[in-house]
Design a protein around this motif. Structure first.
Motif, mmCIF file in Angstrom:
data_model
loop_
_atom_site.group_PDB
_atom_site.id
_atom_site.type_symbol
_atom_site.label_atom_id
_atom_site.label_comp_id
_atom_site.label_asym_id
_atom_site.label_seq_id
_atom_site.Cartn_x
_atom_site.Cartn_y
_atom_site.Cartn_z
ATOM 1 N N ILE A 82 99.027 -39.156 126.746
ATOM 2 C CA ILE A 82 97.934 -38.901 125.729
ATOM 3 C C ILE A 82 98.445 -39.348 124.363
ATOM 4 O O ILE A 82 99.054 -38.652 123.635
ATOM 5 C CB ILE A 82 97.518 -37.528 126.026
ATOM 6 N N SER A 83 97.927 -40.284 123.704
ATOM 7 C CA SER A 83 98.372 -40.689 122.597
ATOM 8 C C SER A 83 97.695 -40.097 121.479
ATOM 9 O O SER A 83 96.859 -39.561 121.775
ATOM 10 C CB SER A 83 98.112 -42.341 122.564
ATOM 11 N N VAL A 84 98.031 -40.159 120.460
ATOM 12 C CA VAL A 84 97.139 -39.663 119.000
ATOM 13 C C VAL A 84 95.945 -40.116 119.158
ATOM 14 O O VAL A 84 95.012 -39.526 118.632
ATOM 15 C CB VAL A 84 98.222 -39.848 117.901
ATOM 16 N N ALA A 85 95.788 -41.601 119.531
ATOM 17 C CA ALA A 85 94.366 -42.038 119.392
ATOM 18 C C ALA A 85 93.385 -41.476 120.479
ATOM 19 O O ALA A 85 92.366 -42.023 120.512
ATOM 20 C CB ALA A 85 94.498 -43.688 119.176
ATOM 21 N N GLY A 86 93.957 -40.956 121.258
ATOM 22 C CA GLY A 86 93.212 -40.338 122.234
ATOM 23 C C GLY A 86 93.079 -41.334 123.657
ATOM 24 O O GLY A 86 91.882 -41.229 124.430
ATOM 25 N N GLU A 87 94.098 -42.223 123.886
ATOM 26 C CA GLU A 87 94.147 -42.711 125.137
ATOM 27 C C GLU A 87 95.139 -42.321 126.143
ATOM 28 O O GLU A 87 96.136 -41.968 125.767
ATOM 29 C CB GLU A 87 94.526 -44.379 124.880
ATOM 30 N N VAL A 88 94.812 -42.434 127.317
ATOM 31 C CA VAL A 88 95.605 -41.884 128.301
ATOM 32 C C VAL A 88 96.167 -42.812 129.289
ATOM 33 O O VAL A 88 95.458 -43.782 129.630
ATOM 34 C CB VAL A 88 94.833 -40.767 129.441
ATOM 35 N N SER A 89 97.743 -42.782 129.388
ATOM 36 C CA SER A 89 98.090 -44.083 130.044
ATOM 37 C C SER A 89 99.179 -43.396 130.874
ATOM 38 O O SER A 89 99.646 -42.305 130.836
ATOM 39 C CB SER A 89 98.870 -45.229 128.946
ATOM 40 N N THR A 90 99.780 -44.458 131.972
ATOM 41 C CA THR A 90 100.744 -43.967 132.974
ATOM 42 C C THR A 90 102.049 -44.468 132.134
ATOM 43 O O THR A 90 102.040 -45.769 132.321
ATOM 44 C CB THR A 90 100.501 -44.432 134.337
ATOM 45 N N ILE A 91 102.961 -43.872 131.951
ATOM 46 C CA ILE A 91 104.408 -44.431 131.609
ATOM 47 C C ILE A 91 105.535 -44.417 132.600
ATOM 48 O O ILE A 91 106.436 -45.085 132.625
ATOM 49 C CB ILE A 91 104.831 -43.855 130.266
ATOM 50 N N ALA A 92 105.008 -43.767 133.798
ATOM 51 C CA ALA A 92 106.302 -43.839 134.936
ATOM 52 C C ALA A 92 105.546 -43.419 136.176
ATOM 53 O O ALA A 92 104.841 -42.447 136.109
ATOM 54 C CB ALA A 92 107.280 -42.795 134.760
ATOM 55 N N GLY A 93 105.686 -44.100 137.014
ATOM 56 C CA GLY A 93 105.015 -43.968 138.479
ATOM 57 C C GLY A 93 104.029 -44.967 139.094
ATOM 58 O O GLY A 93 103.724 -45.790 138.060
ATOM 59 N N PRO A 94 103.535 -44.855 140.179
ATOM 60 C CA PRO A 94 104.074 -43.510 141.037
ATOM 61 C C PRO A 94 105.244 -43.473 141.479
ATOM 62 O O PRO A 94 105.921 -44.668 141.627
ATOM 63 C CB PRO A 94 102.934 -43.719 142.171
ATOM 64 N N MET A 95 105.585 -42.418 141.666
ATOM 65 C CA MET A 95 107.166 -42.172 141.898
ATOM 66 C C MET A 95 107.285 -41.650 143.521
ATOM 67 O O MET A 95 106.221 -41.201 143.992
ATOM 68 C CB MET A 95 107.906 -41.246 141.080
ATOM 69 N N GLN A 96 108.515 -41.470 143.845
ATOM 70 C CA GLN A 96 108.838 -40.787 145.255
ATOM 71 C C GLN A 96 108.784 -39.462 145.213
ATOM 72 O O GLN A 96 108.763 -38.819 146.321
ATOM 73 C CB GLN A 96 110.156 -41.333 145.957
ATOM 74 N N PHE A 97 108.712 -38.827 144.031
ATOM 75 C CA PHE A 97 108.649 -37.499 144.048
ATOM 76 C C PHE A 97 107.594 -36.835 143.221
ATOM 77 O O PHE A 97 107.014 -37.565 142.336
ATOM 78 C CB PHE A 97 109.999 -36.963 143.497
ATOM 79 N N GLY A 98 107.280 -35.743 143.179
ATOM 80 C CA GLY A 98 106.437 -35.059 142.490
ATOM 81 C C GLY A 98 106.890 -34.395 141.024
ATOM 82 O O GLY A 98 107.785 -33.559 141.303
ATOM 83 N N PRO A 99 106.750 -34.843 139.727
ATOM 84 C CA PRO A 99 107.398 -34.490 138.723
ATOM 85 C C PRO A 99 107.030 -33.111 138.447
ATOM 86 O O PRO A 99 105.866 -32.950 138.407
ATOM 87 C CB PRO A 99 107.096 -35.301 137.785
ATOM 88 N N GLY A 100 107.909 -32.319 138.033
ATOM 89 C CA GLY A 100 107.818 -30.876 137.649
ATOM 90 C C GLY A 100 107.699 -30.693 136.263
ATOM 91 O O GLY A 100 107.231 -31.673 135.555
ATOM 92 N N GLU A 101 108.269 -29.636 135.811
ATOM 93 C CA GLU A 101 108.373 -29.401 134.333
ATOM 94 C C GLU A 101 109.161 -30.241 133.548
ATOM 95 O O GLU A 101 110.050 -30.986 134.247
ATOM 96 C CB GLU A 101 108.790 -28.013 134.081
ATOM 97 N N MET A 102 109.077 -30.512 132.457
ATOM 98 C CA MET A 102 109.586 -31.505 131.410
ATOM 99 C C MET A 102 109.983 -31.218 130.151
ATOM 100 O O MET A 102 109.189 -30.222 129.658
ATOM 101 C CB MET A 102 109.045 -32.699 131.852
ATOM 102 N N THR A 103 110.927 -31.736 129.437
ATOM 103 C CA THR A 103 111.075 -31.618 128.138
ATOM 104 C C THR A 103 111.531 -33.011 127.401
ATOM 105 O O THR A 103 111.575 -34.251 128.155
ATOM 106 C CB THR A 103 112.060 -30.518 127.685
ATOM 107 N N ILE A 104 111.638 -32.902 126.248
ATOM 108 C CA ILE A 104 111.719 -34.332 125.566
ATOM 109 C C ILE A 104 112.939 -34.077 124.390
ATOM 110 O O ILE A 104 113.077 -33.263 123.921
ATOM 111 C CB ILE A 104 110.533 -34.809 124.792
#
Length: 345
Positions: free
Chosen positions: A195-217
């Motif tokens: 979700i960009s600062v400008a309010g646009e939602v995009s997909t940056i990875a996937g669809p993947m073979q697994f369901g992504p869980g919690e994450m950090t950066i």
């Protein structure tokens, strides 16, 4: 008669040596500095699964799900079955937003509603973003306690585009970067969304073979995602390249290098410090993963409740993690109904 002659310089040397030894004998022994270690303490909560604001030692939480620390050092708790976001500051626990019933309405403070808030994360400006059970939106809470919708139409599904019309499935992880962009691990749709600062939602990875869980950066913009089904931590670069960062893929609790380390089936939240170290809530332990992928256990020795040195401390389903600018780690210890702190001292 032969006289024995001892030069004066020898006498002085012997006397000087004797005095030096006397001085050394009278000096206190030098104590080496204490070795630093990880220490676990309780920040707030008396252990009872109820609701009570007030002094930290008397406050009550009901299965807290996550914890976040804003840049000014204030601690916020996603208090799951109390349907609230709680605030810890100045030795007091208070309600920041939400009220006693499960709801998902916007508003200020107690006029807003949450169902079961499961994730809370701060941005660089001190705003909070939350994920909620059965609410397929990302919500924002500003510093005044105003709760609004950051992204999501509320309809379950998948659609990129403008924040207000985008659709999300069940999501498990959320994090923000230094520019204020928001990333969501859309477990149900097997994608990482931005979700960009400008309010646009995009997909940056996937669809993947697994369901992504919690994450950090980390500071370079790399995302680290919990893949609980495969017992590994995955890394996603800013360019969208996905790789295995740590974990052998075999369930267990083995420490070691990235290829031989083992994680349990109960991998939960993950956070990063400013040096690029990762900290993972794994079953009833907190694990550390260095930038090189080396895994160690810093706290937790099994199920229970105990403060103290890291290896002897006990947790009961540590579900959510937060971290402050000093590198202290905060734990939403779900079944102990407490907020714990892990510091290196």
């Amino acid at each position: 008669m032969k006289r024995c002659f001892i030069p004066l310089v020898v006498v002085l040397l012997i006397a000087g040596t004797s005095c030096k030894k006397d001085r050394q004998a009278n000096q206190p022994p030098i104590t080496p500095p204490a070795e630093q270690k990880w220490v676990v303490t309780t920040v707030a909560g008396n252990g009872l699964a109820y609701f009570k604001d007030g002094p930290v030692s008397m406050a009550e939480f009901k299965f807290p799900q996550d914890v976040a620390v804003t840049p000014d050092g204030i601690i916020y708790v996603a208090d799951g079955l109390n349907h609230r976001i709680r605030k810890i500051a100045g030795g007091q626990v208070s309600t920041f937003a939400g009220y006693e019933r499960a709801d998902t309405i916007s508003g200020i403070g107690a006029a807003a509603g949450f169902a079961i808030p499961i994730r809370v994360v701060p941005d660089i400006s001190g705003n909070l973003y939350t994920l909620d059970v059965d609410d397929f939106r990302v919500r924002k809470i500003n510093s005044a306690g105003l709760v609004t919708v950051a992204a999501g139409s509320g309809t379950r599904g998948f659609a990129d585009g403008r924040a207000e019309t985008a659709k999300f499935g069940e999501s498990l992880g959320i994090v923000t970067d230094n520019e204020g962009n928001i990333y969501v691990s859309d477990w149900e749709n097997k994608r990482i969304r931005k979700i960009s600062v400008a309010g646009e939602v995009s997909t940056i990875a996937g669809p993947m073979q697994f369901g992504p869980g919690e994450m950090t950066i980390d500071q370079q913009g790399n995302l680290y995602v919990v893949d609980g089904l495969n017992f590994i931590i995955r890394k996603i670069t800013p360019g969208g390249e996905v790789s295995i960062f740590a974990g052998s893929g075999i369930p267990g609790d083995k420490d070691g290098n990235a290829q031989e380390a083992q994680f349990s089936i109960n991998m939960r939240d993950i956070v990063a410090d400013e040096q690029g170290n990762l900290y993972l809530a794994d079953d009833n332990r907190i694990r550390k993963i260095t930038p090189q992928g080396n895994v160690s256990t810093i706290a937790g020795s099994g199920f229970g409740y105990r403060d103290g040195d890291g290896p002897s401390a006990k947790f009961s389903s540590p579900n959510g993690l937060g971290i402050d600018r000093q590198g202290n780690i905060y734990v939403a210890d779900e079944n102990n109904n407490r907020i714990r702190k892990i510091s290196f001292q």
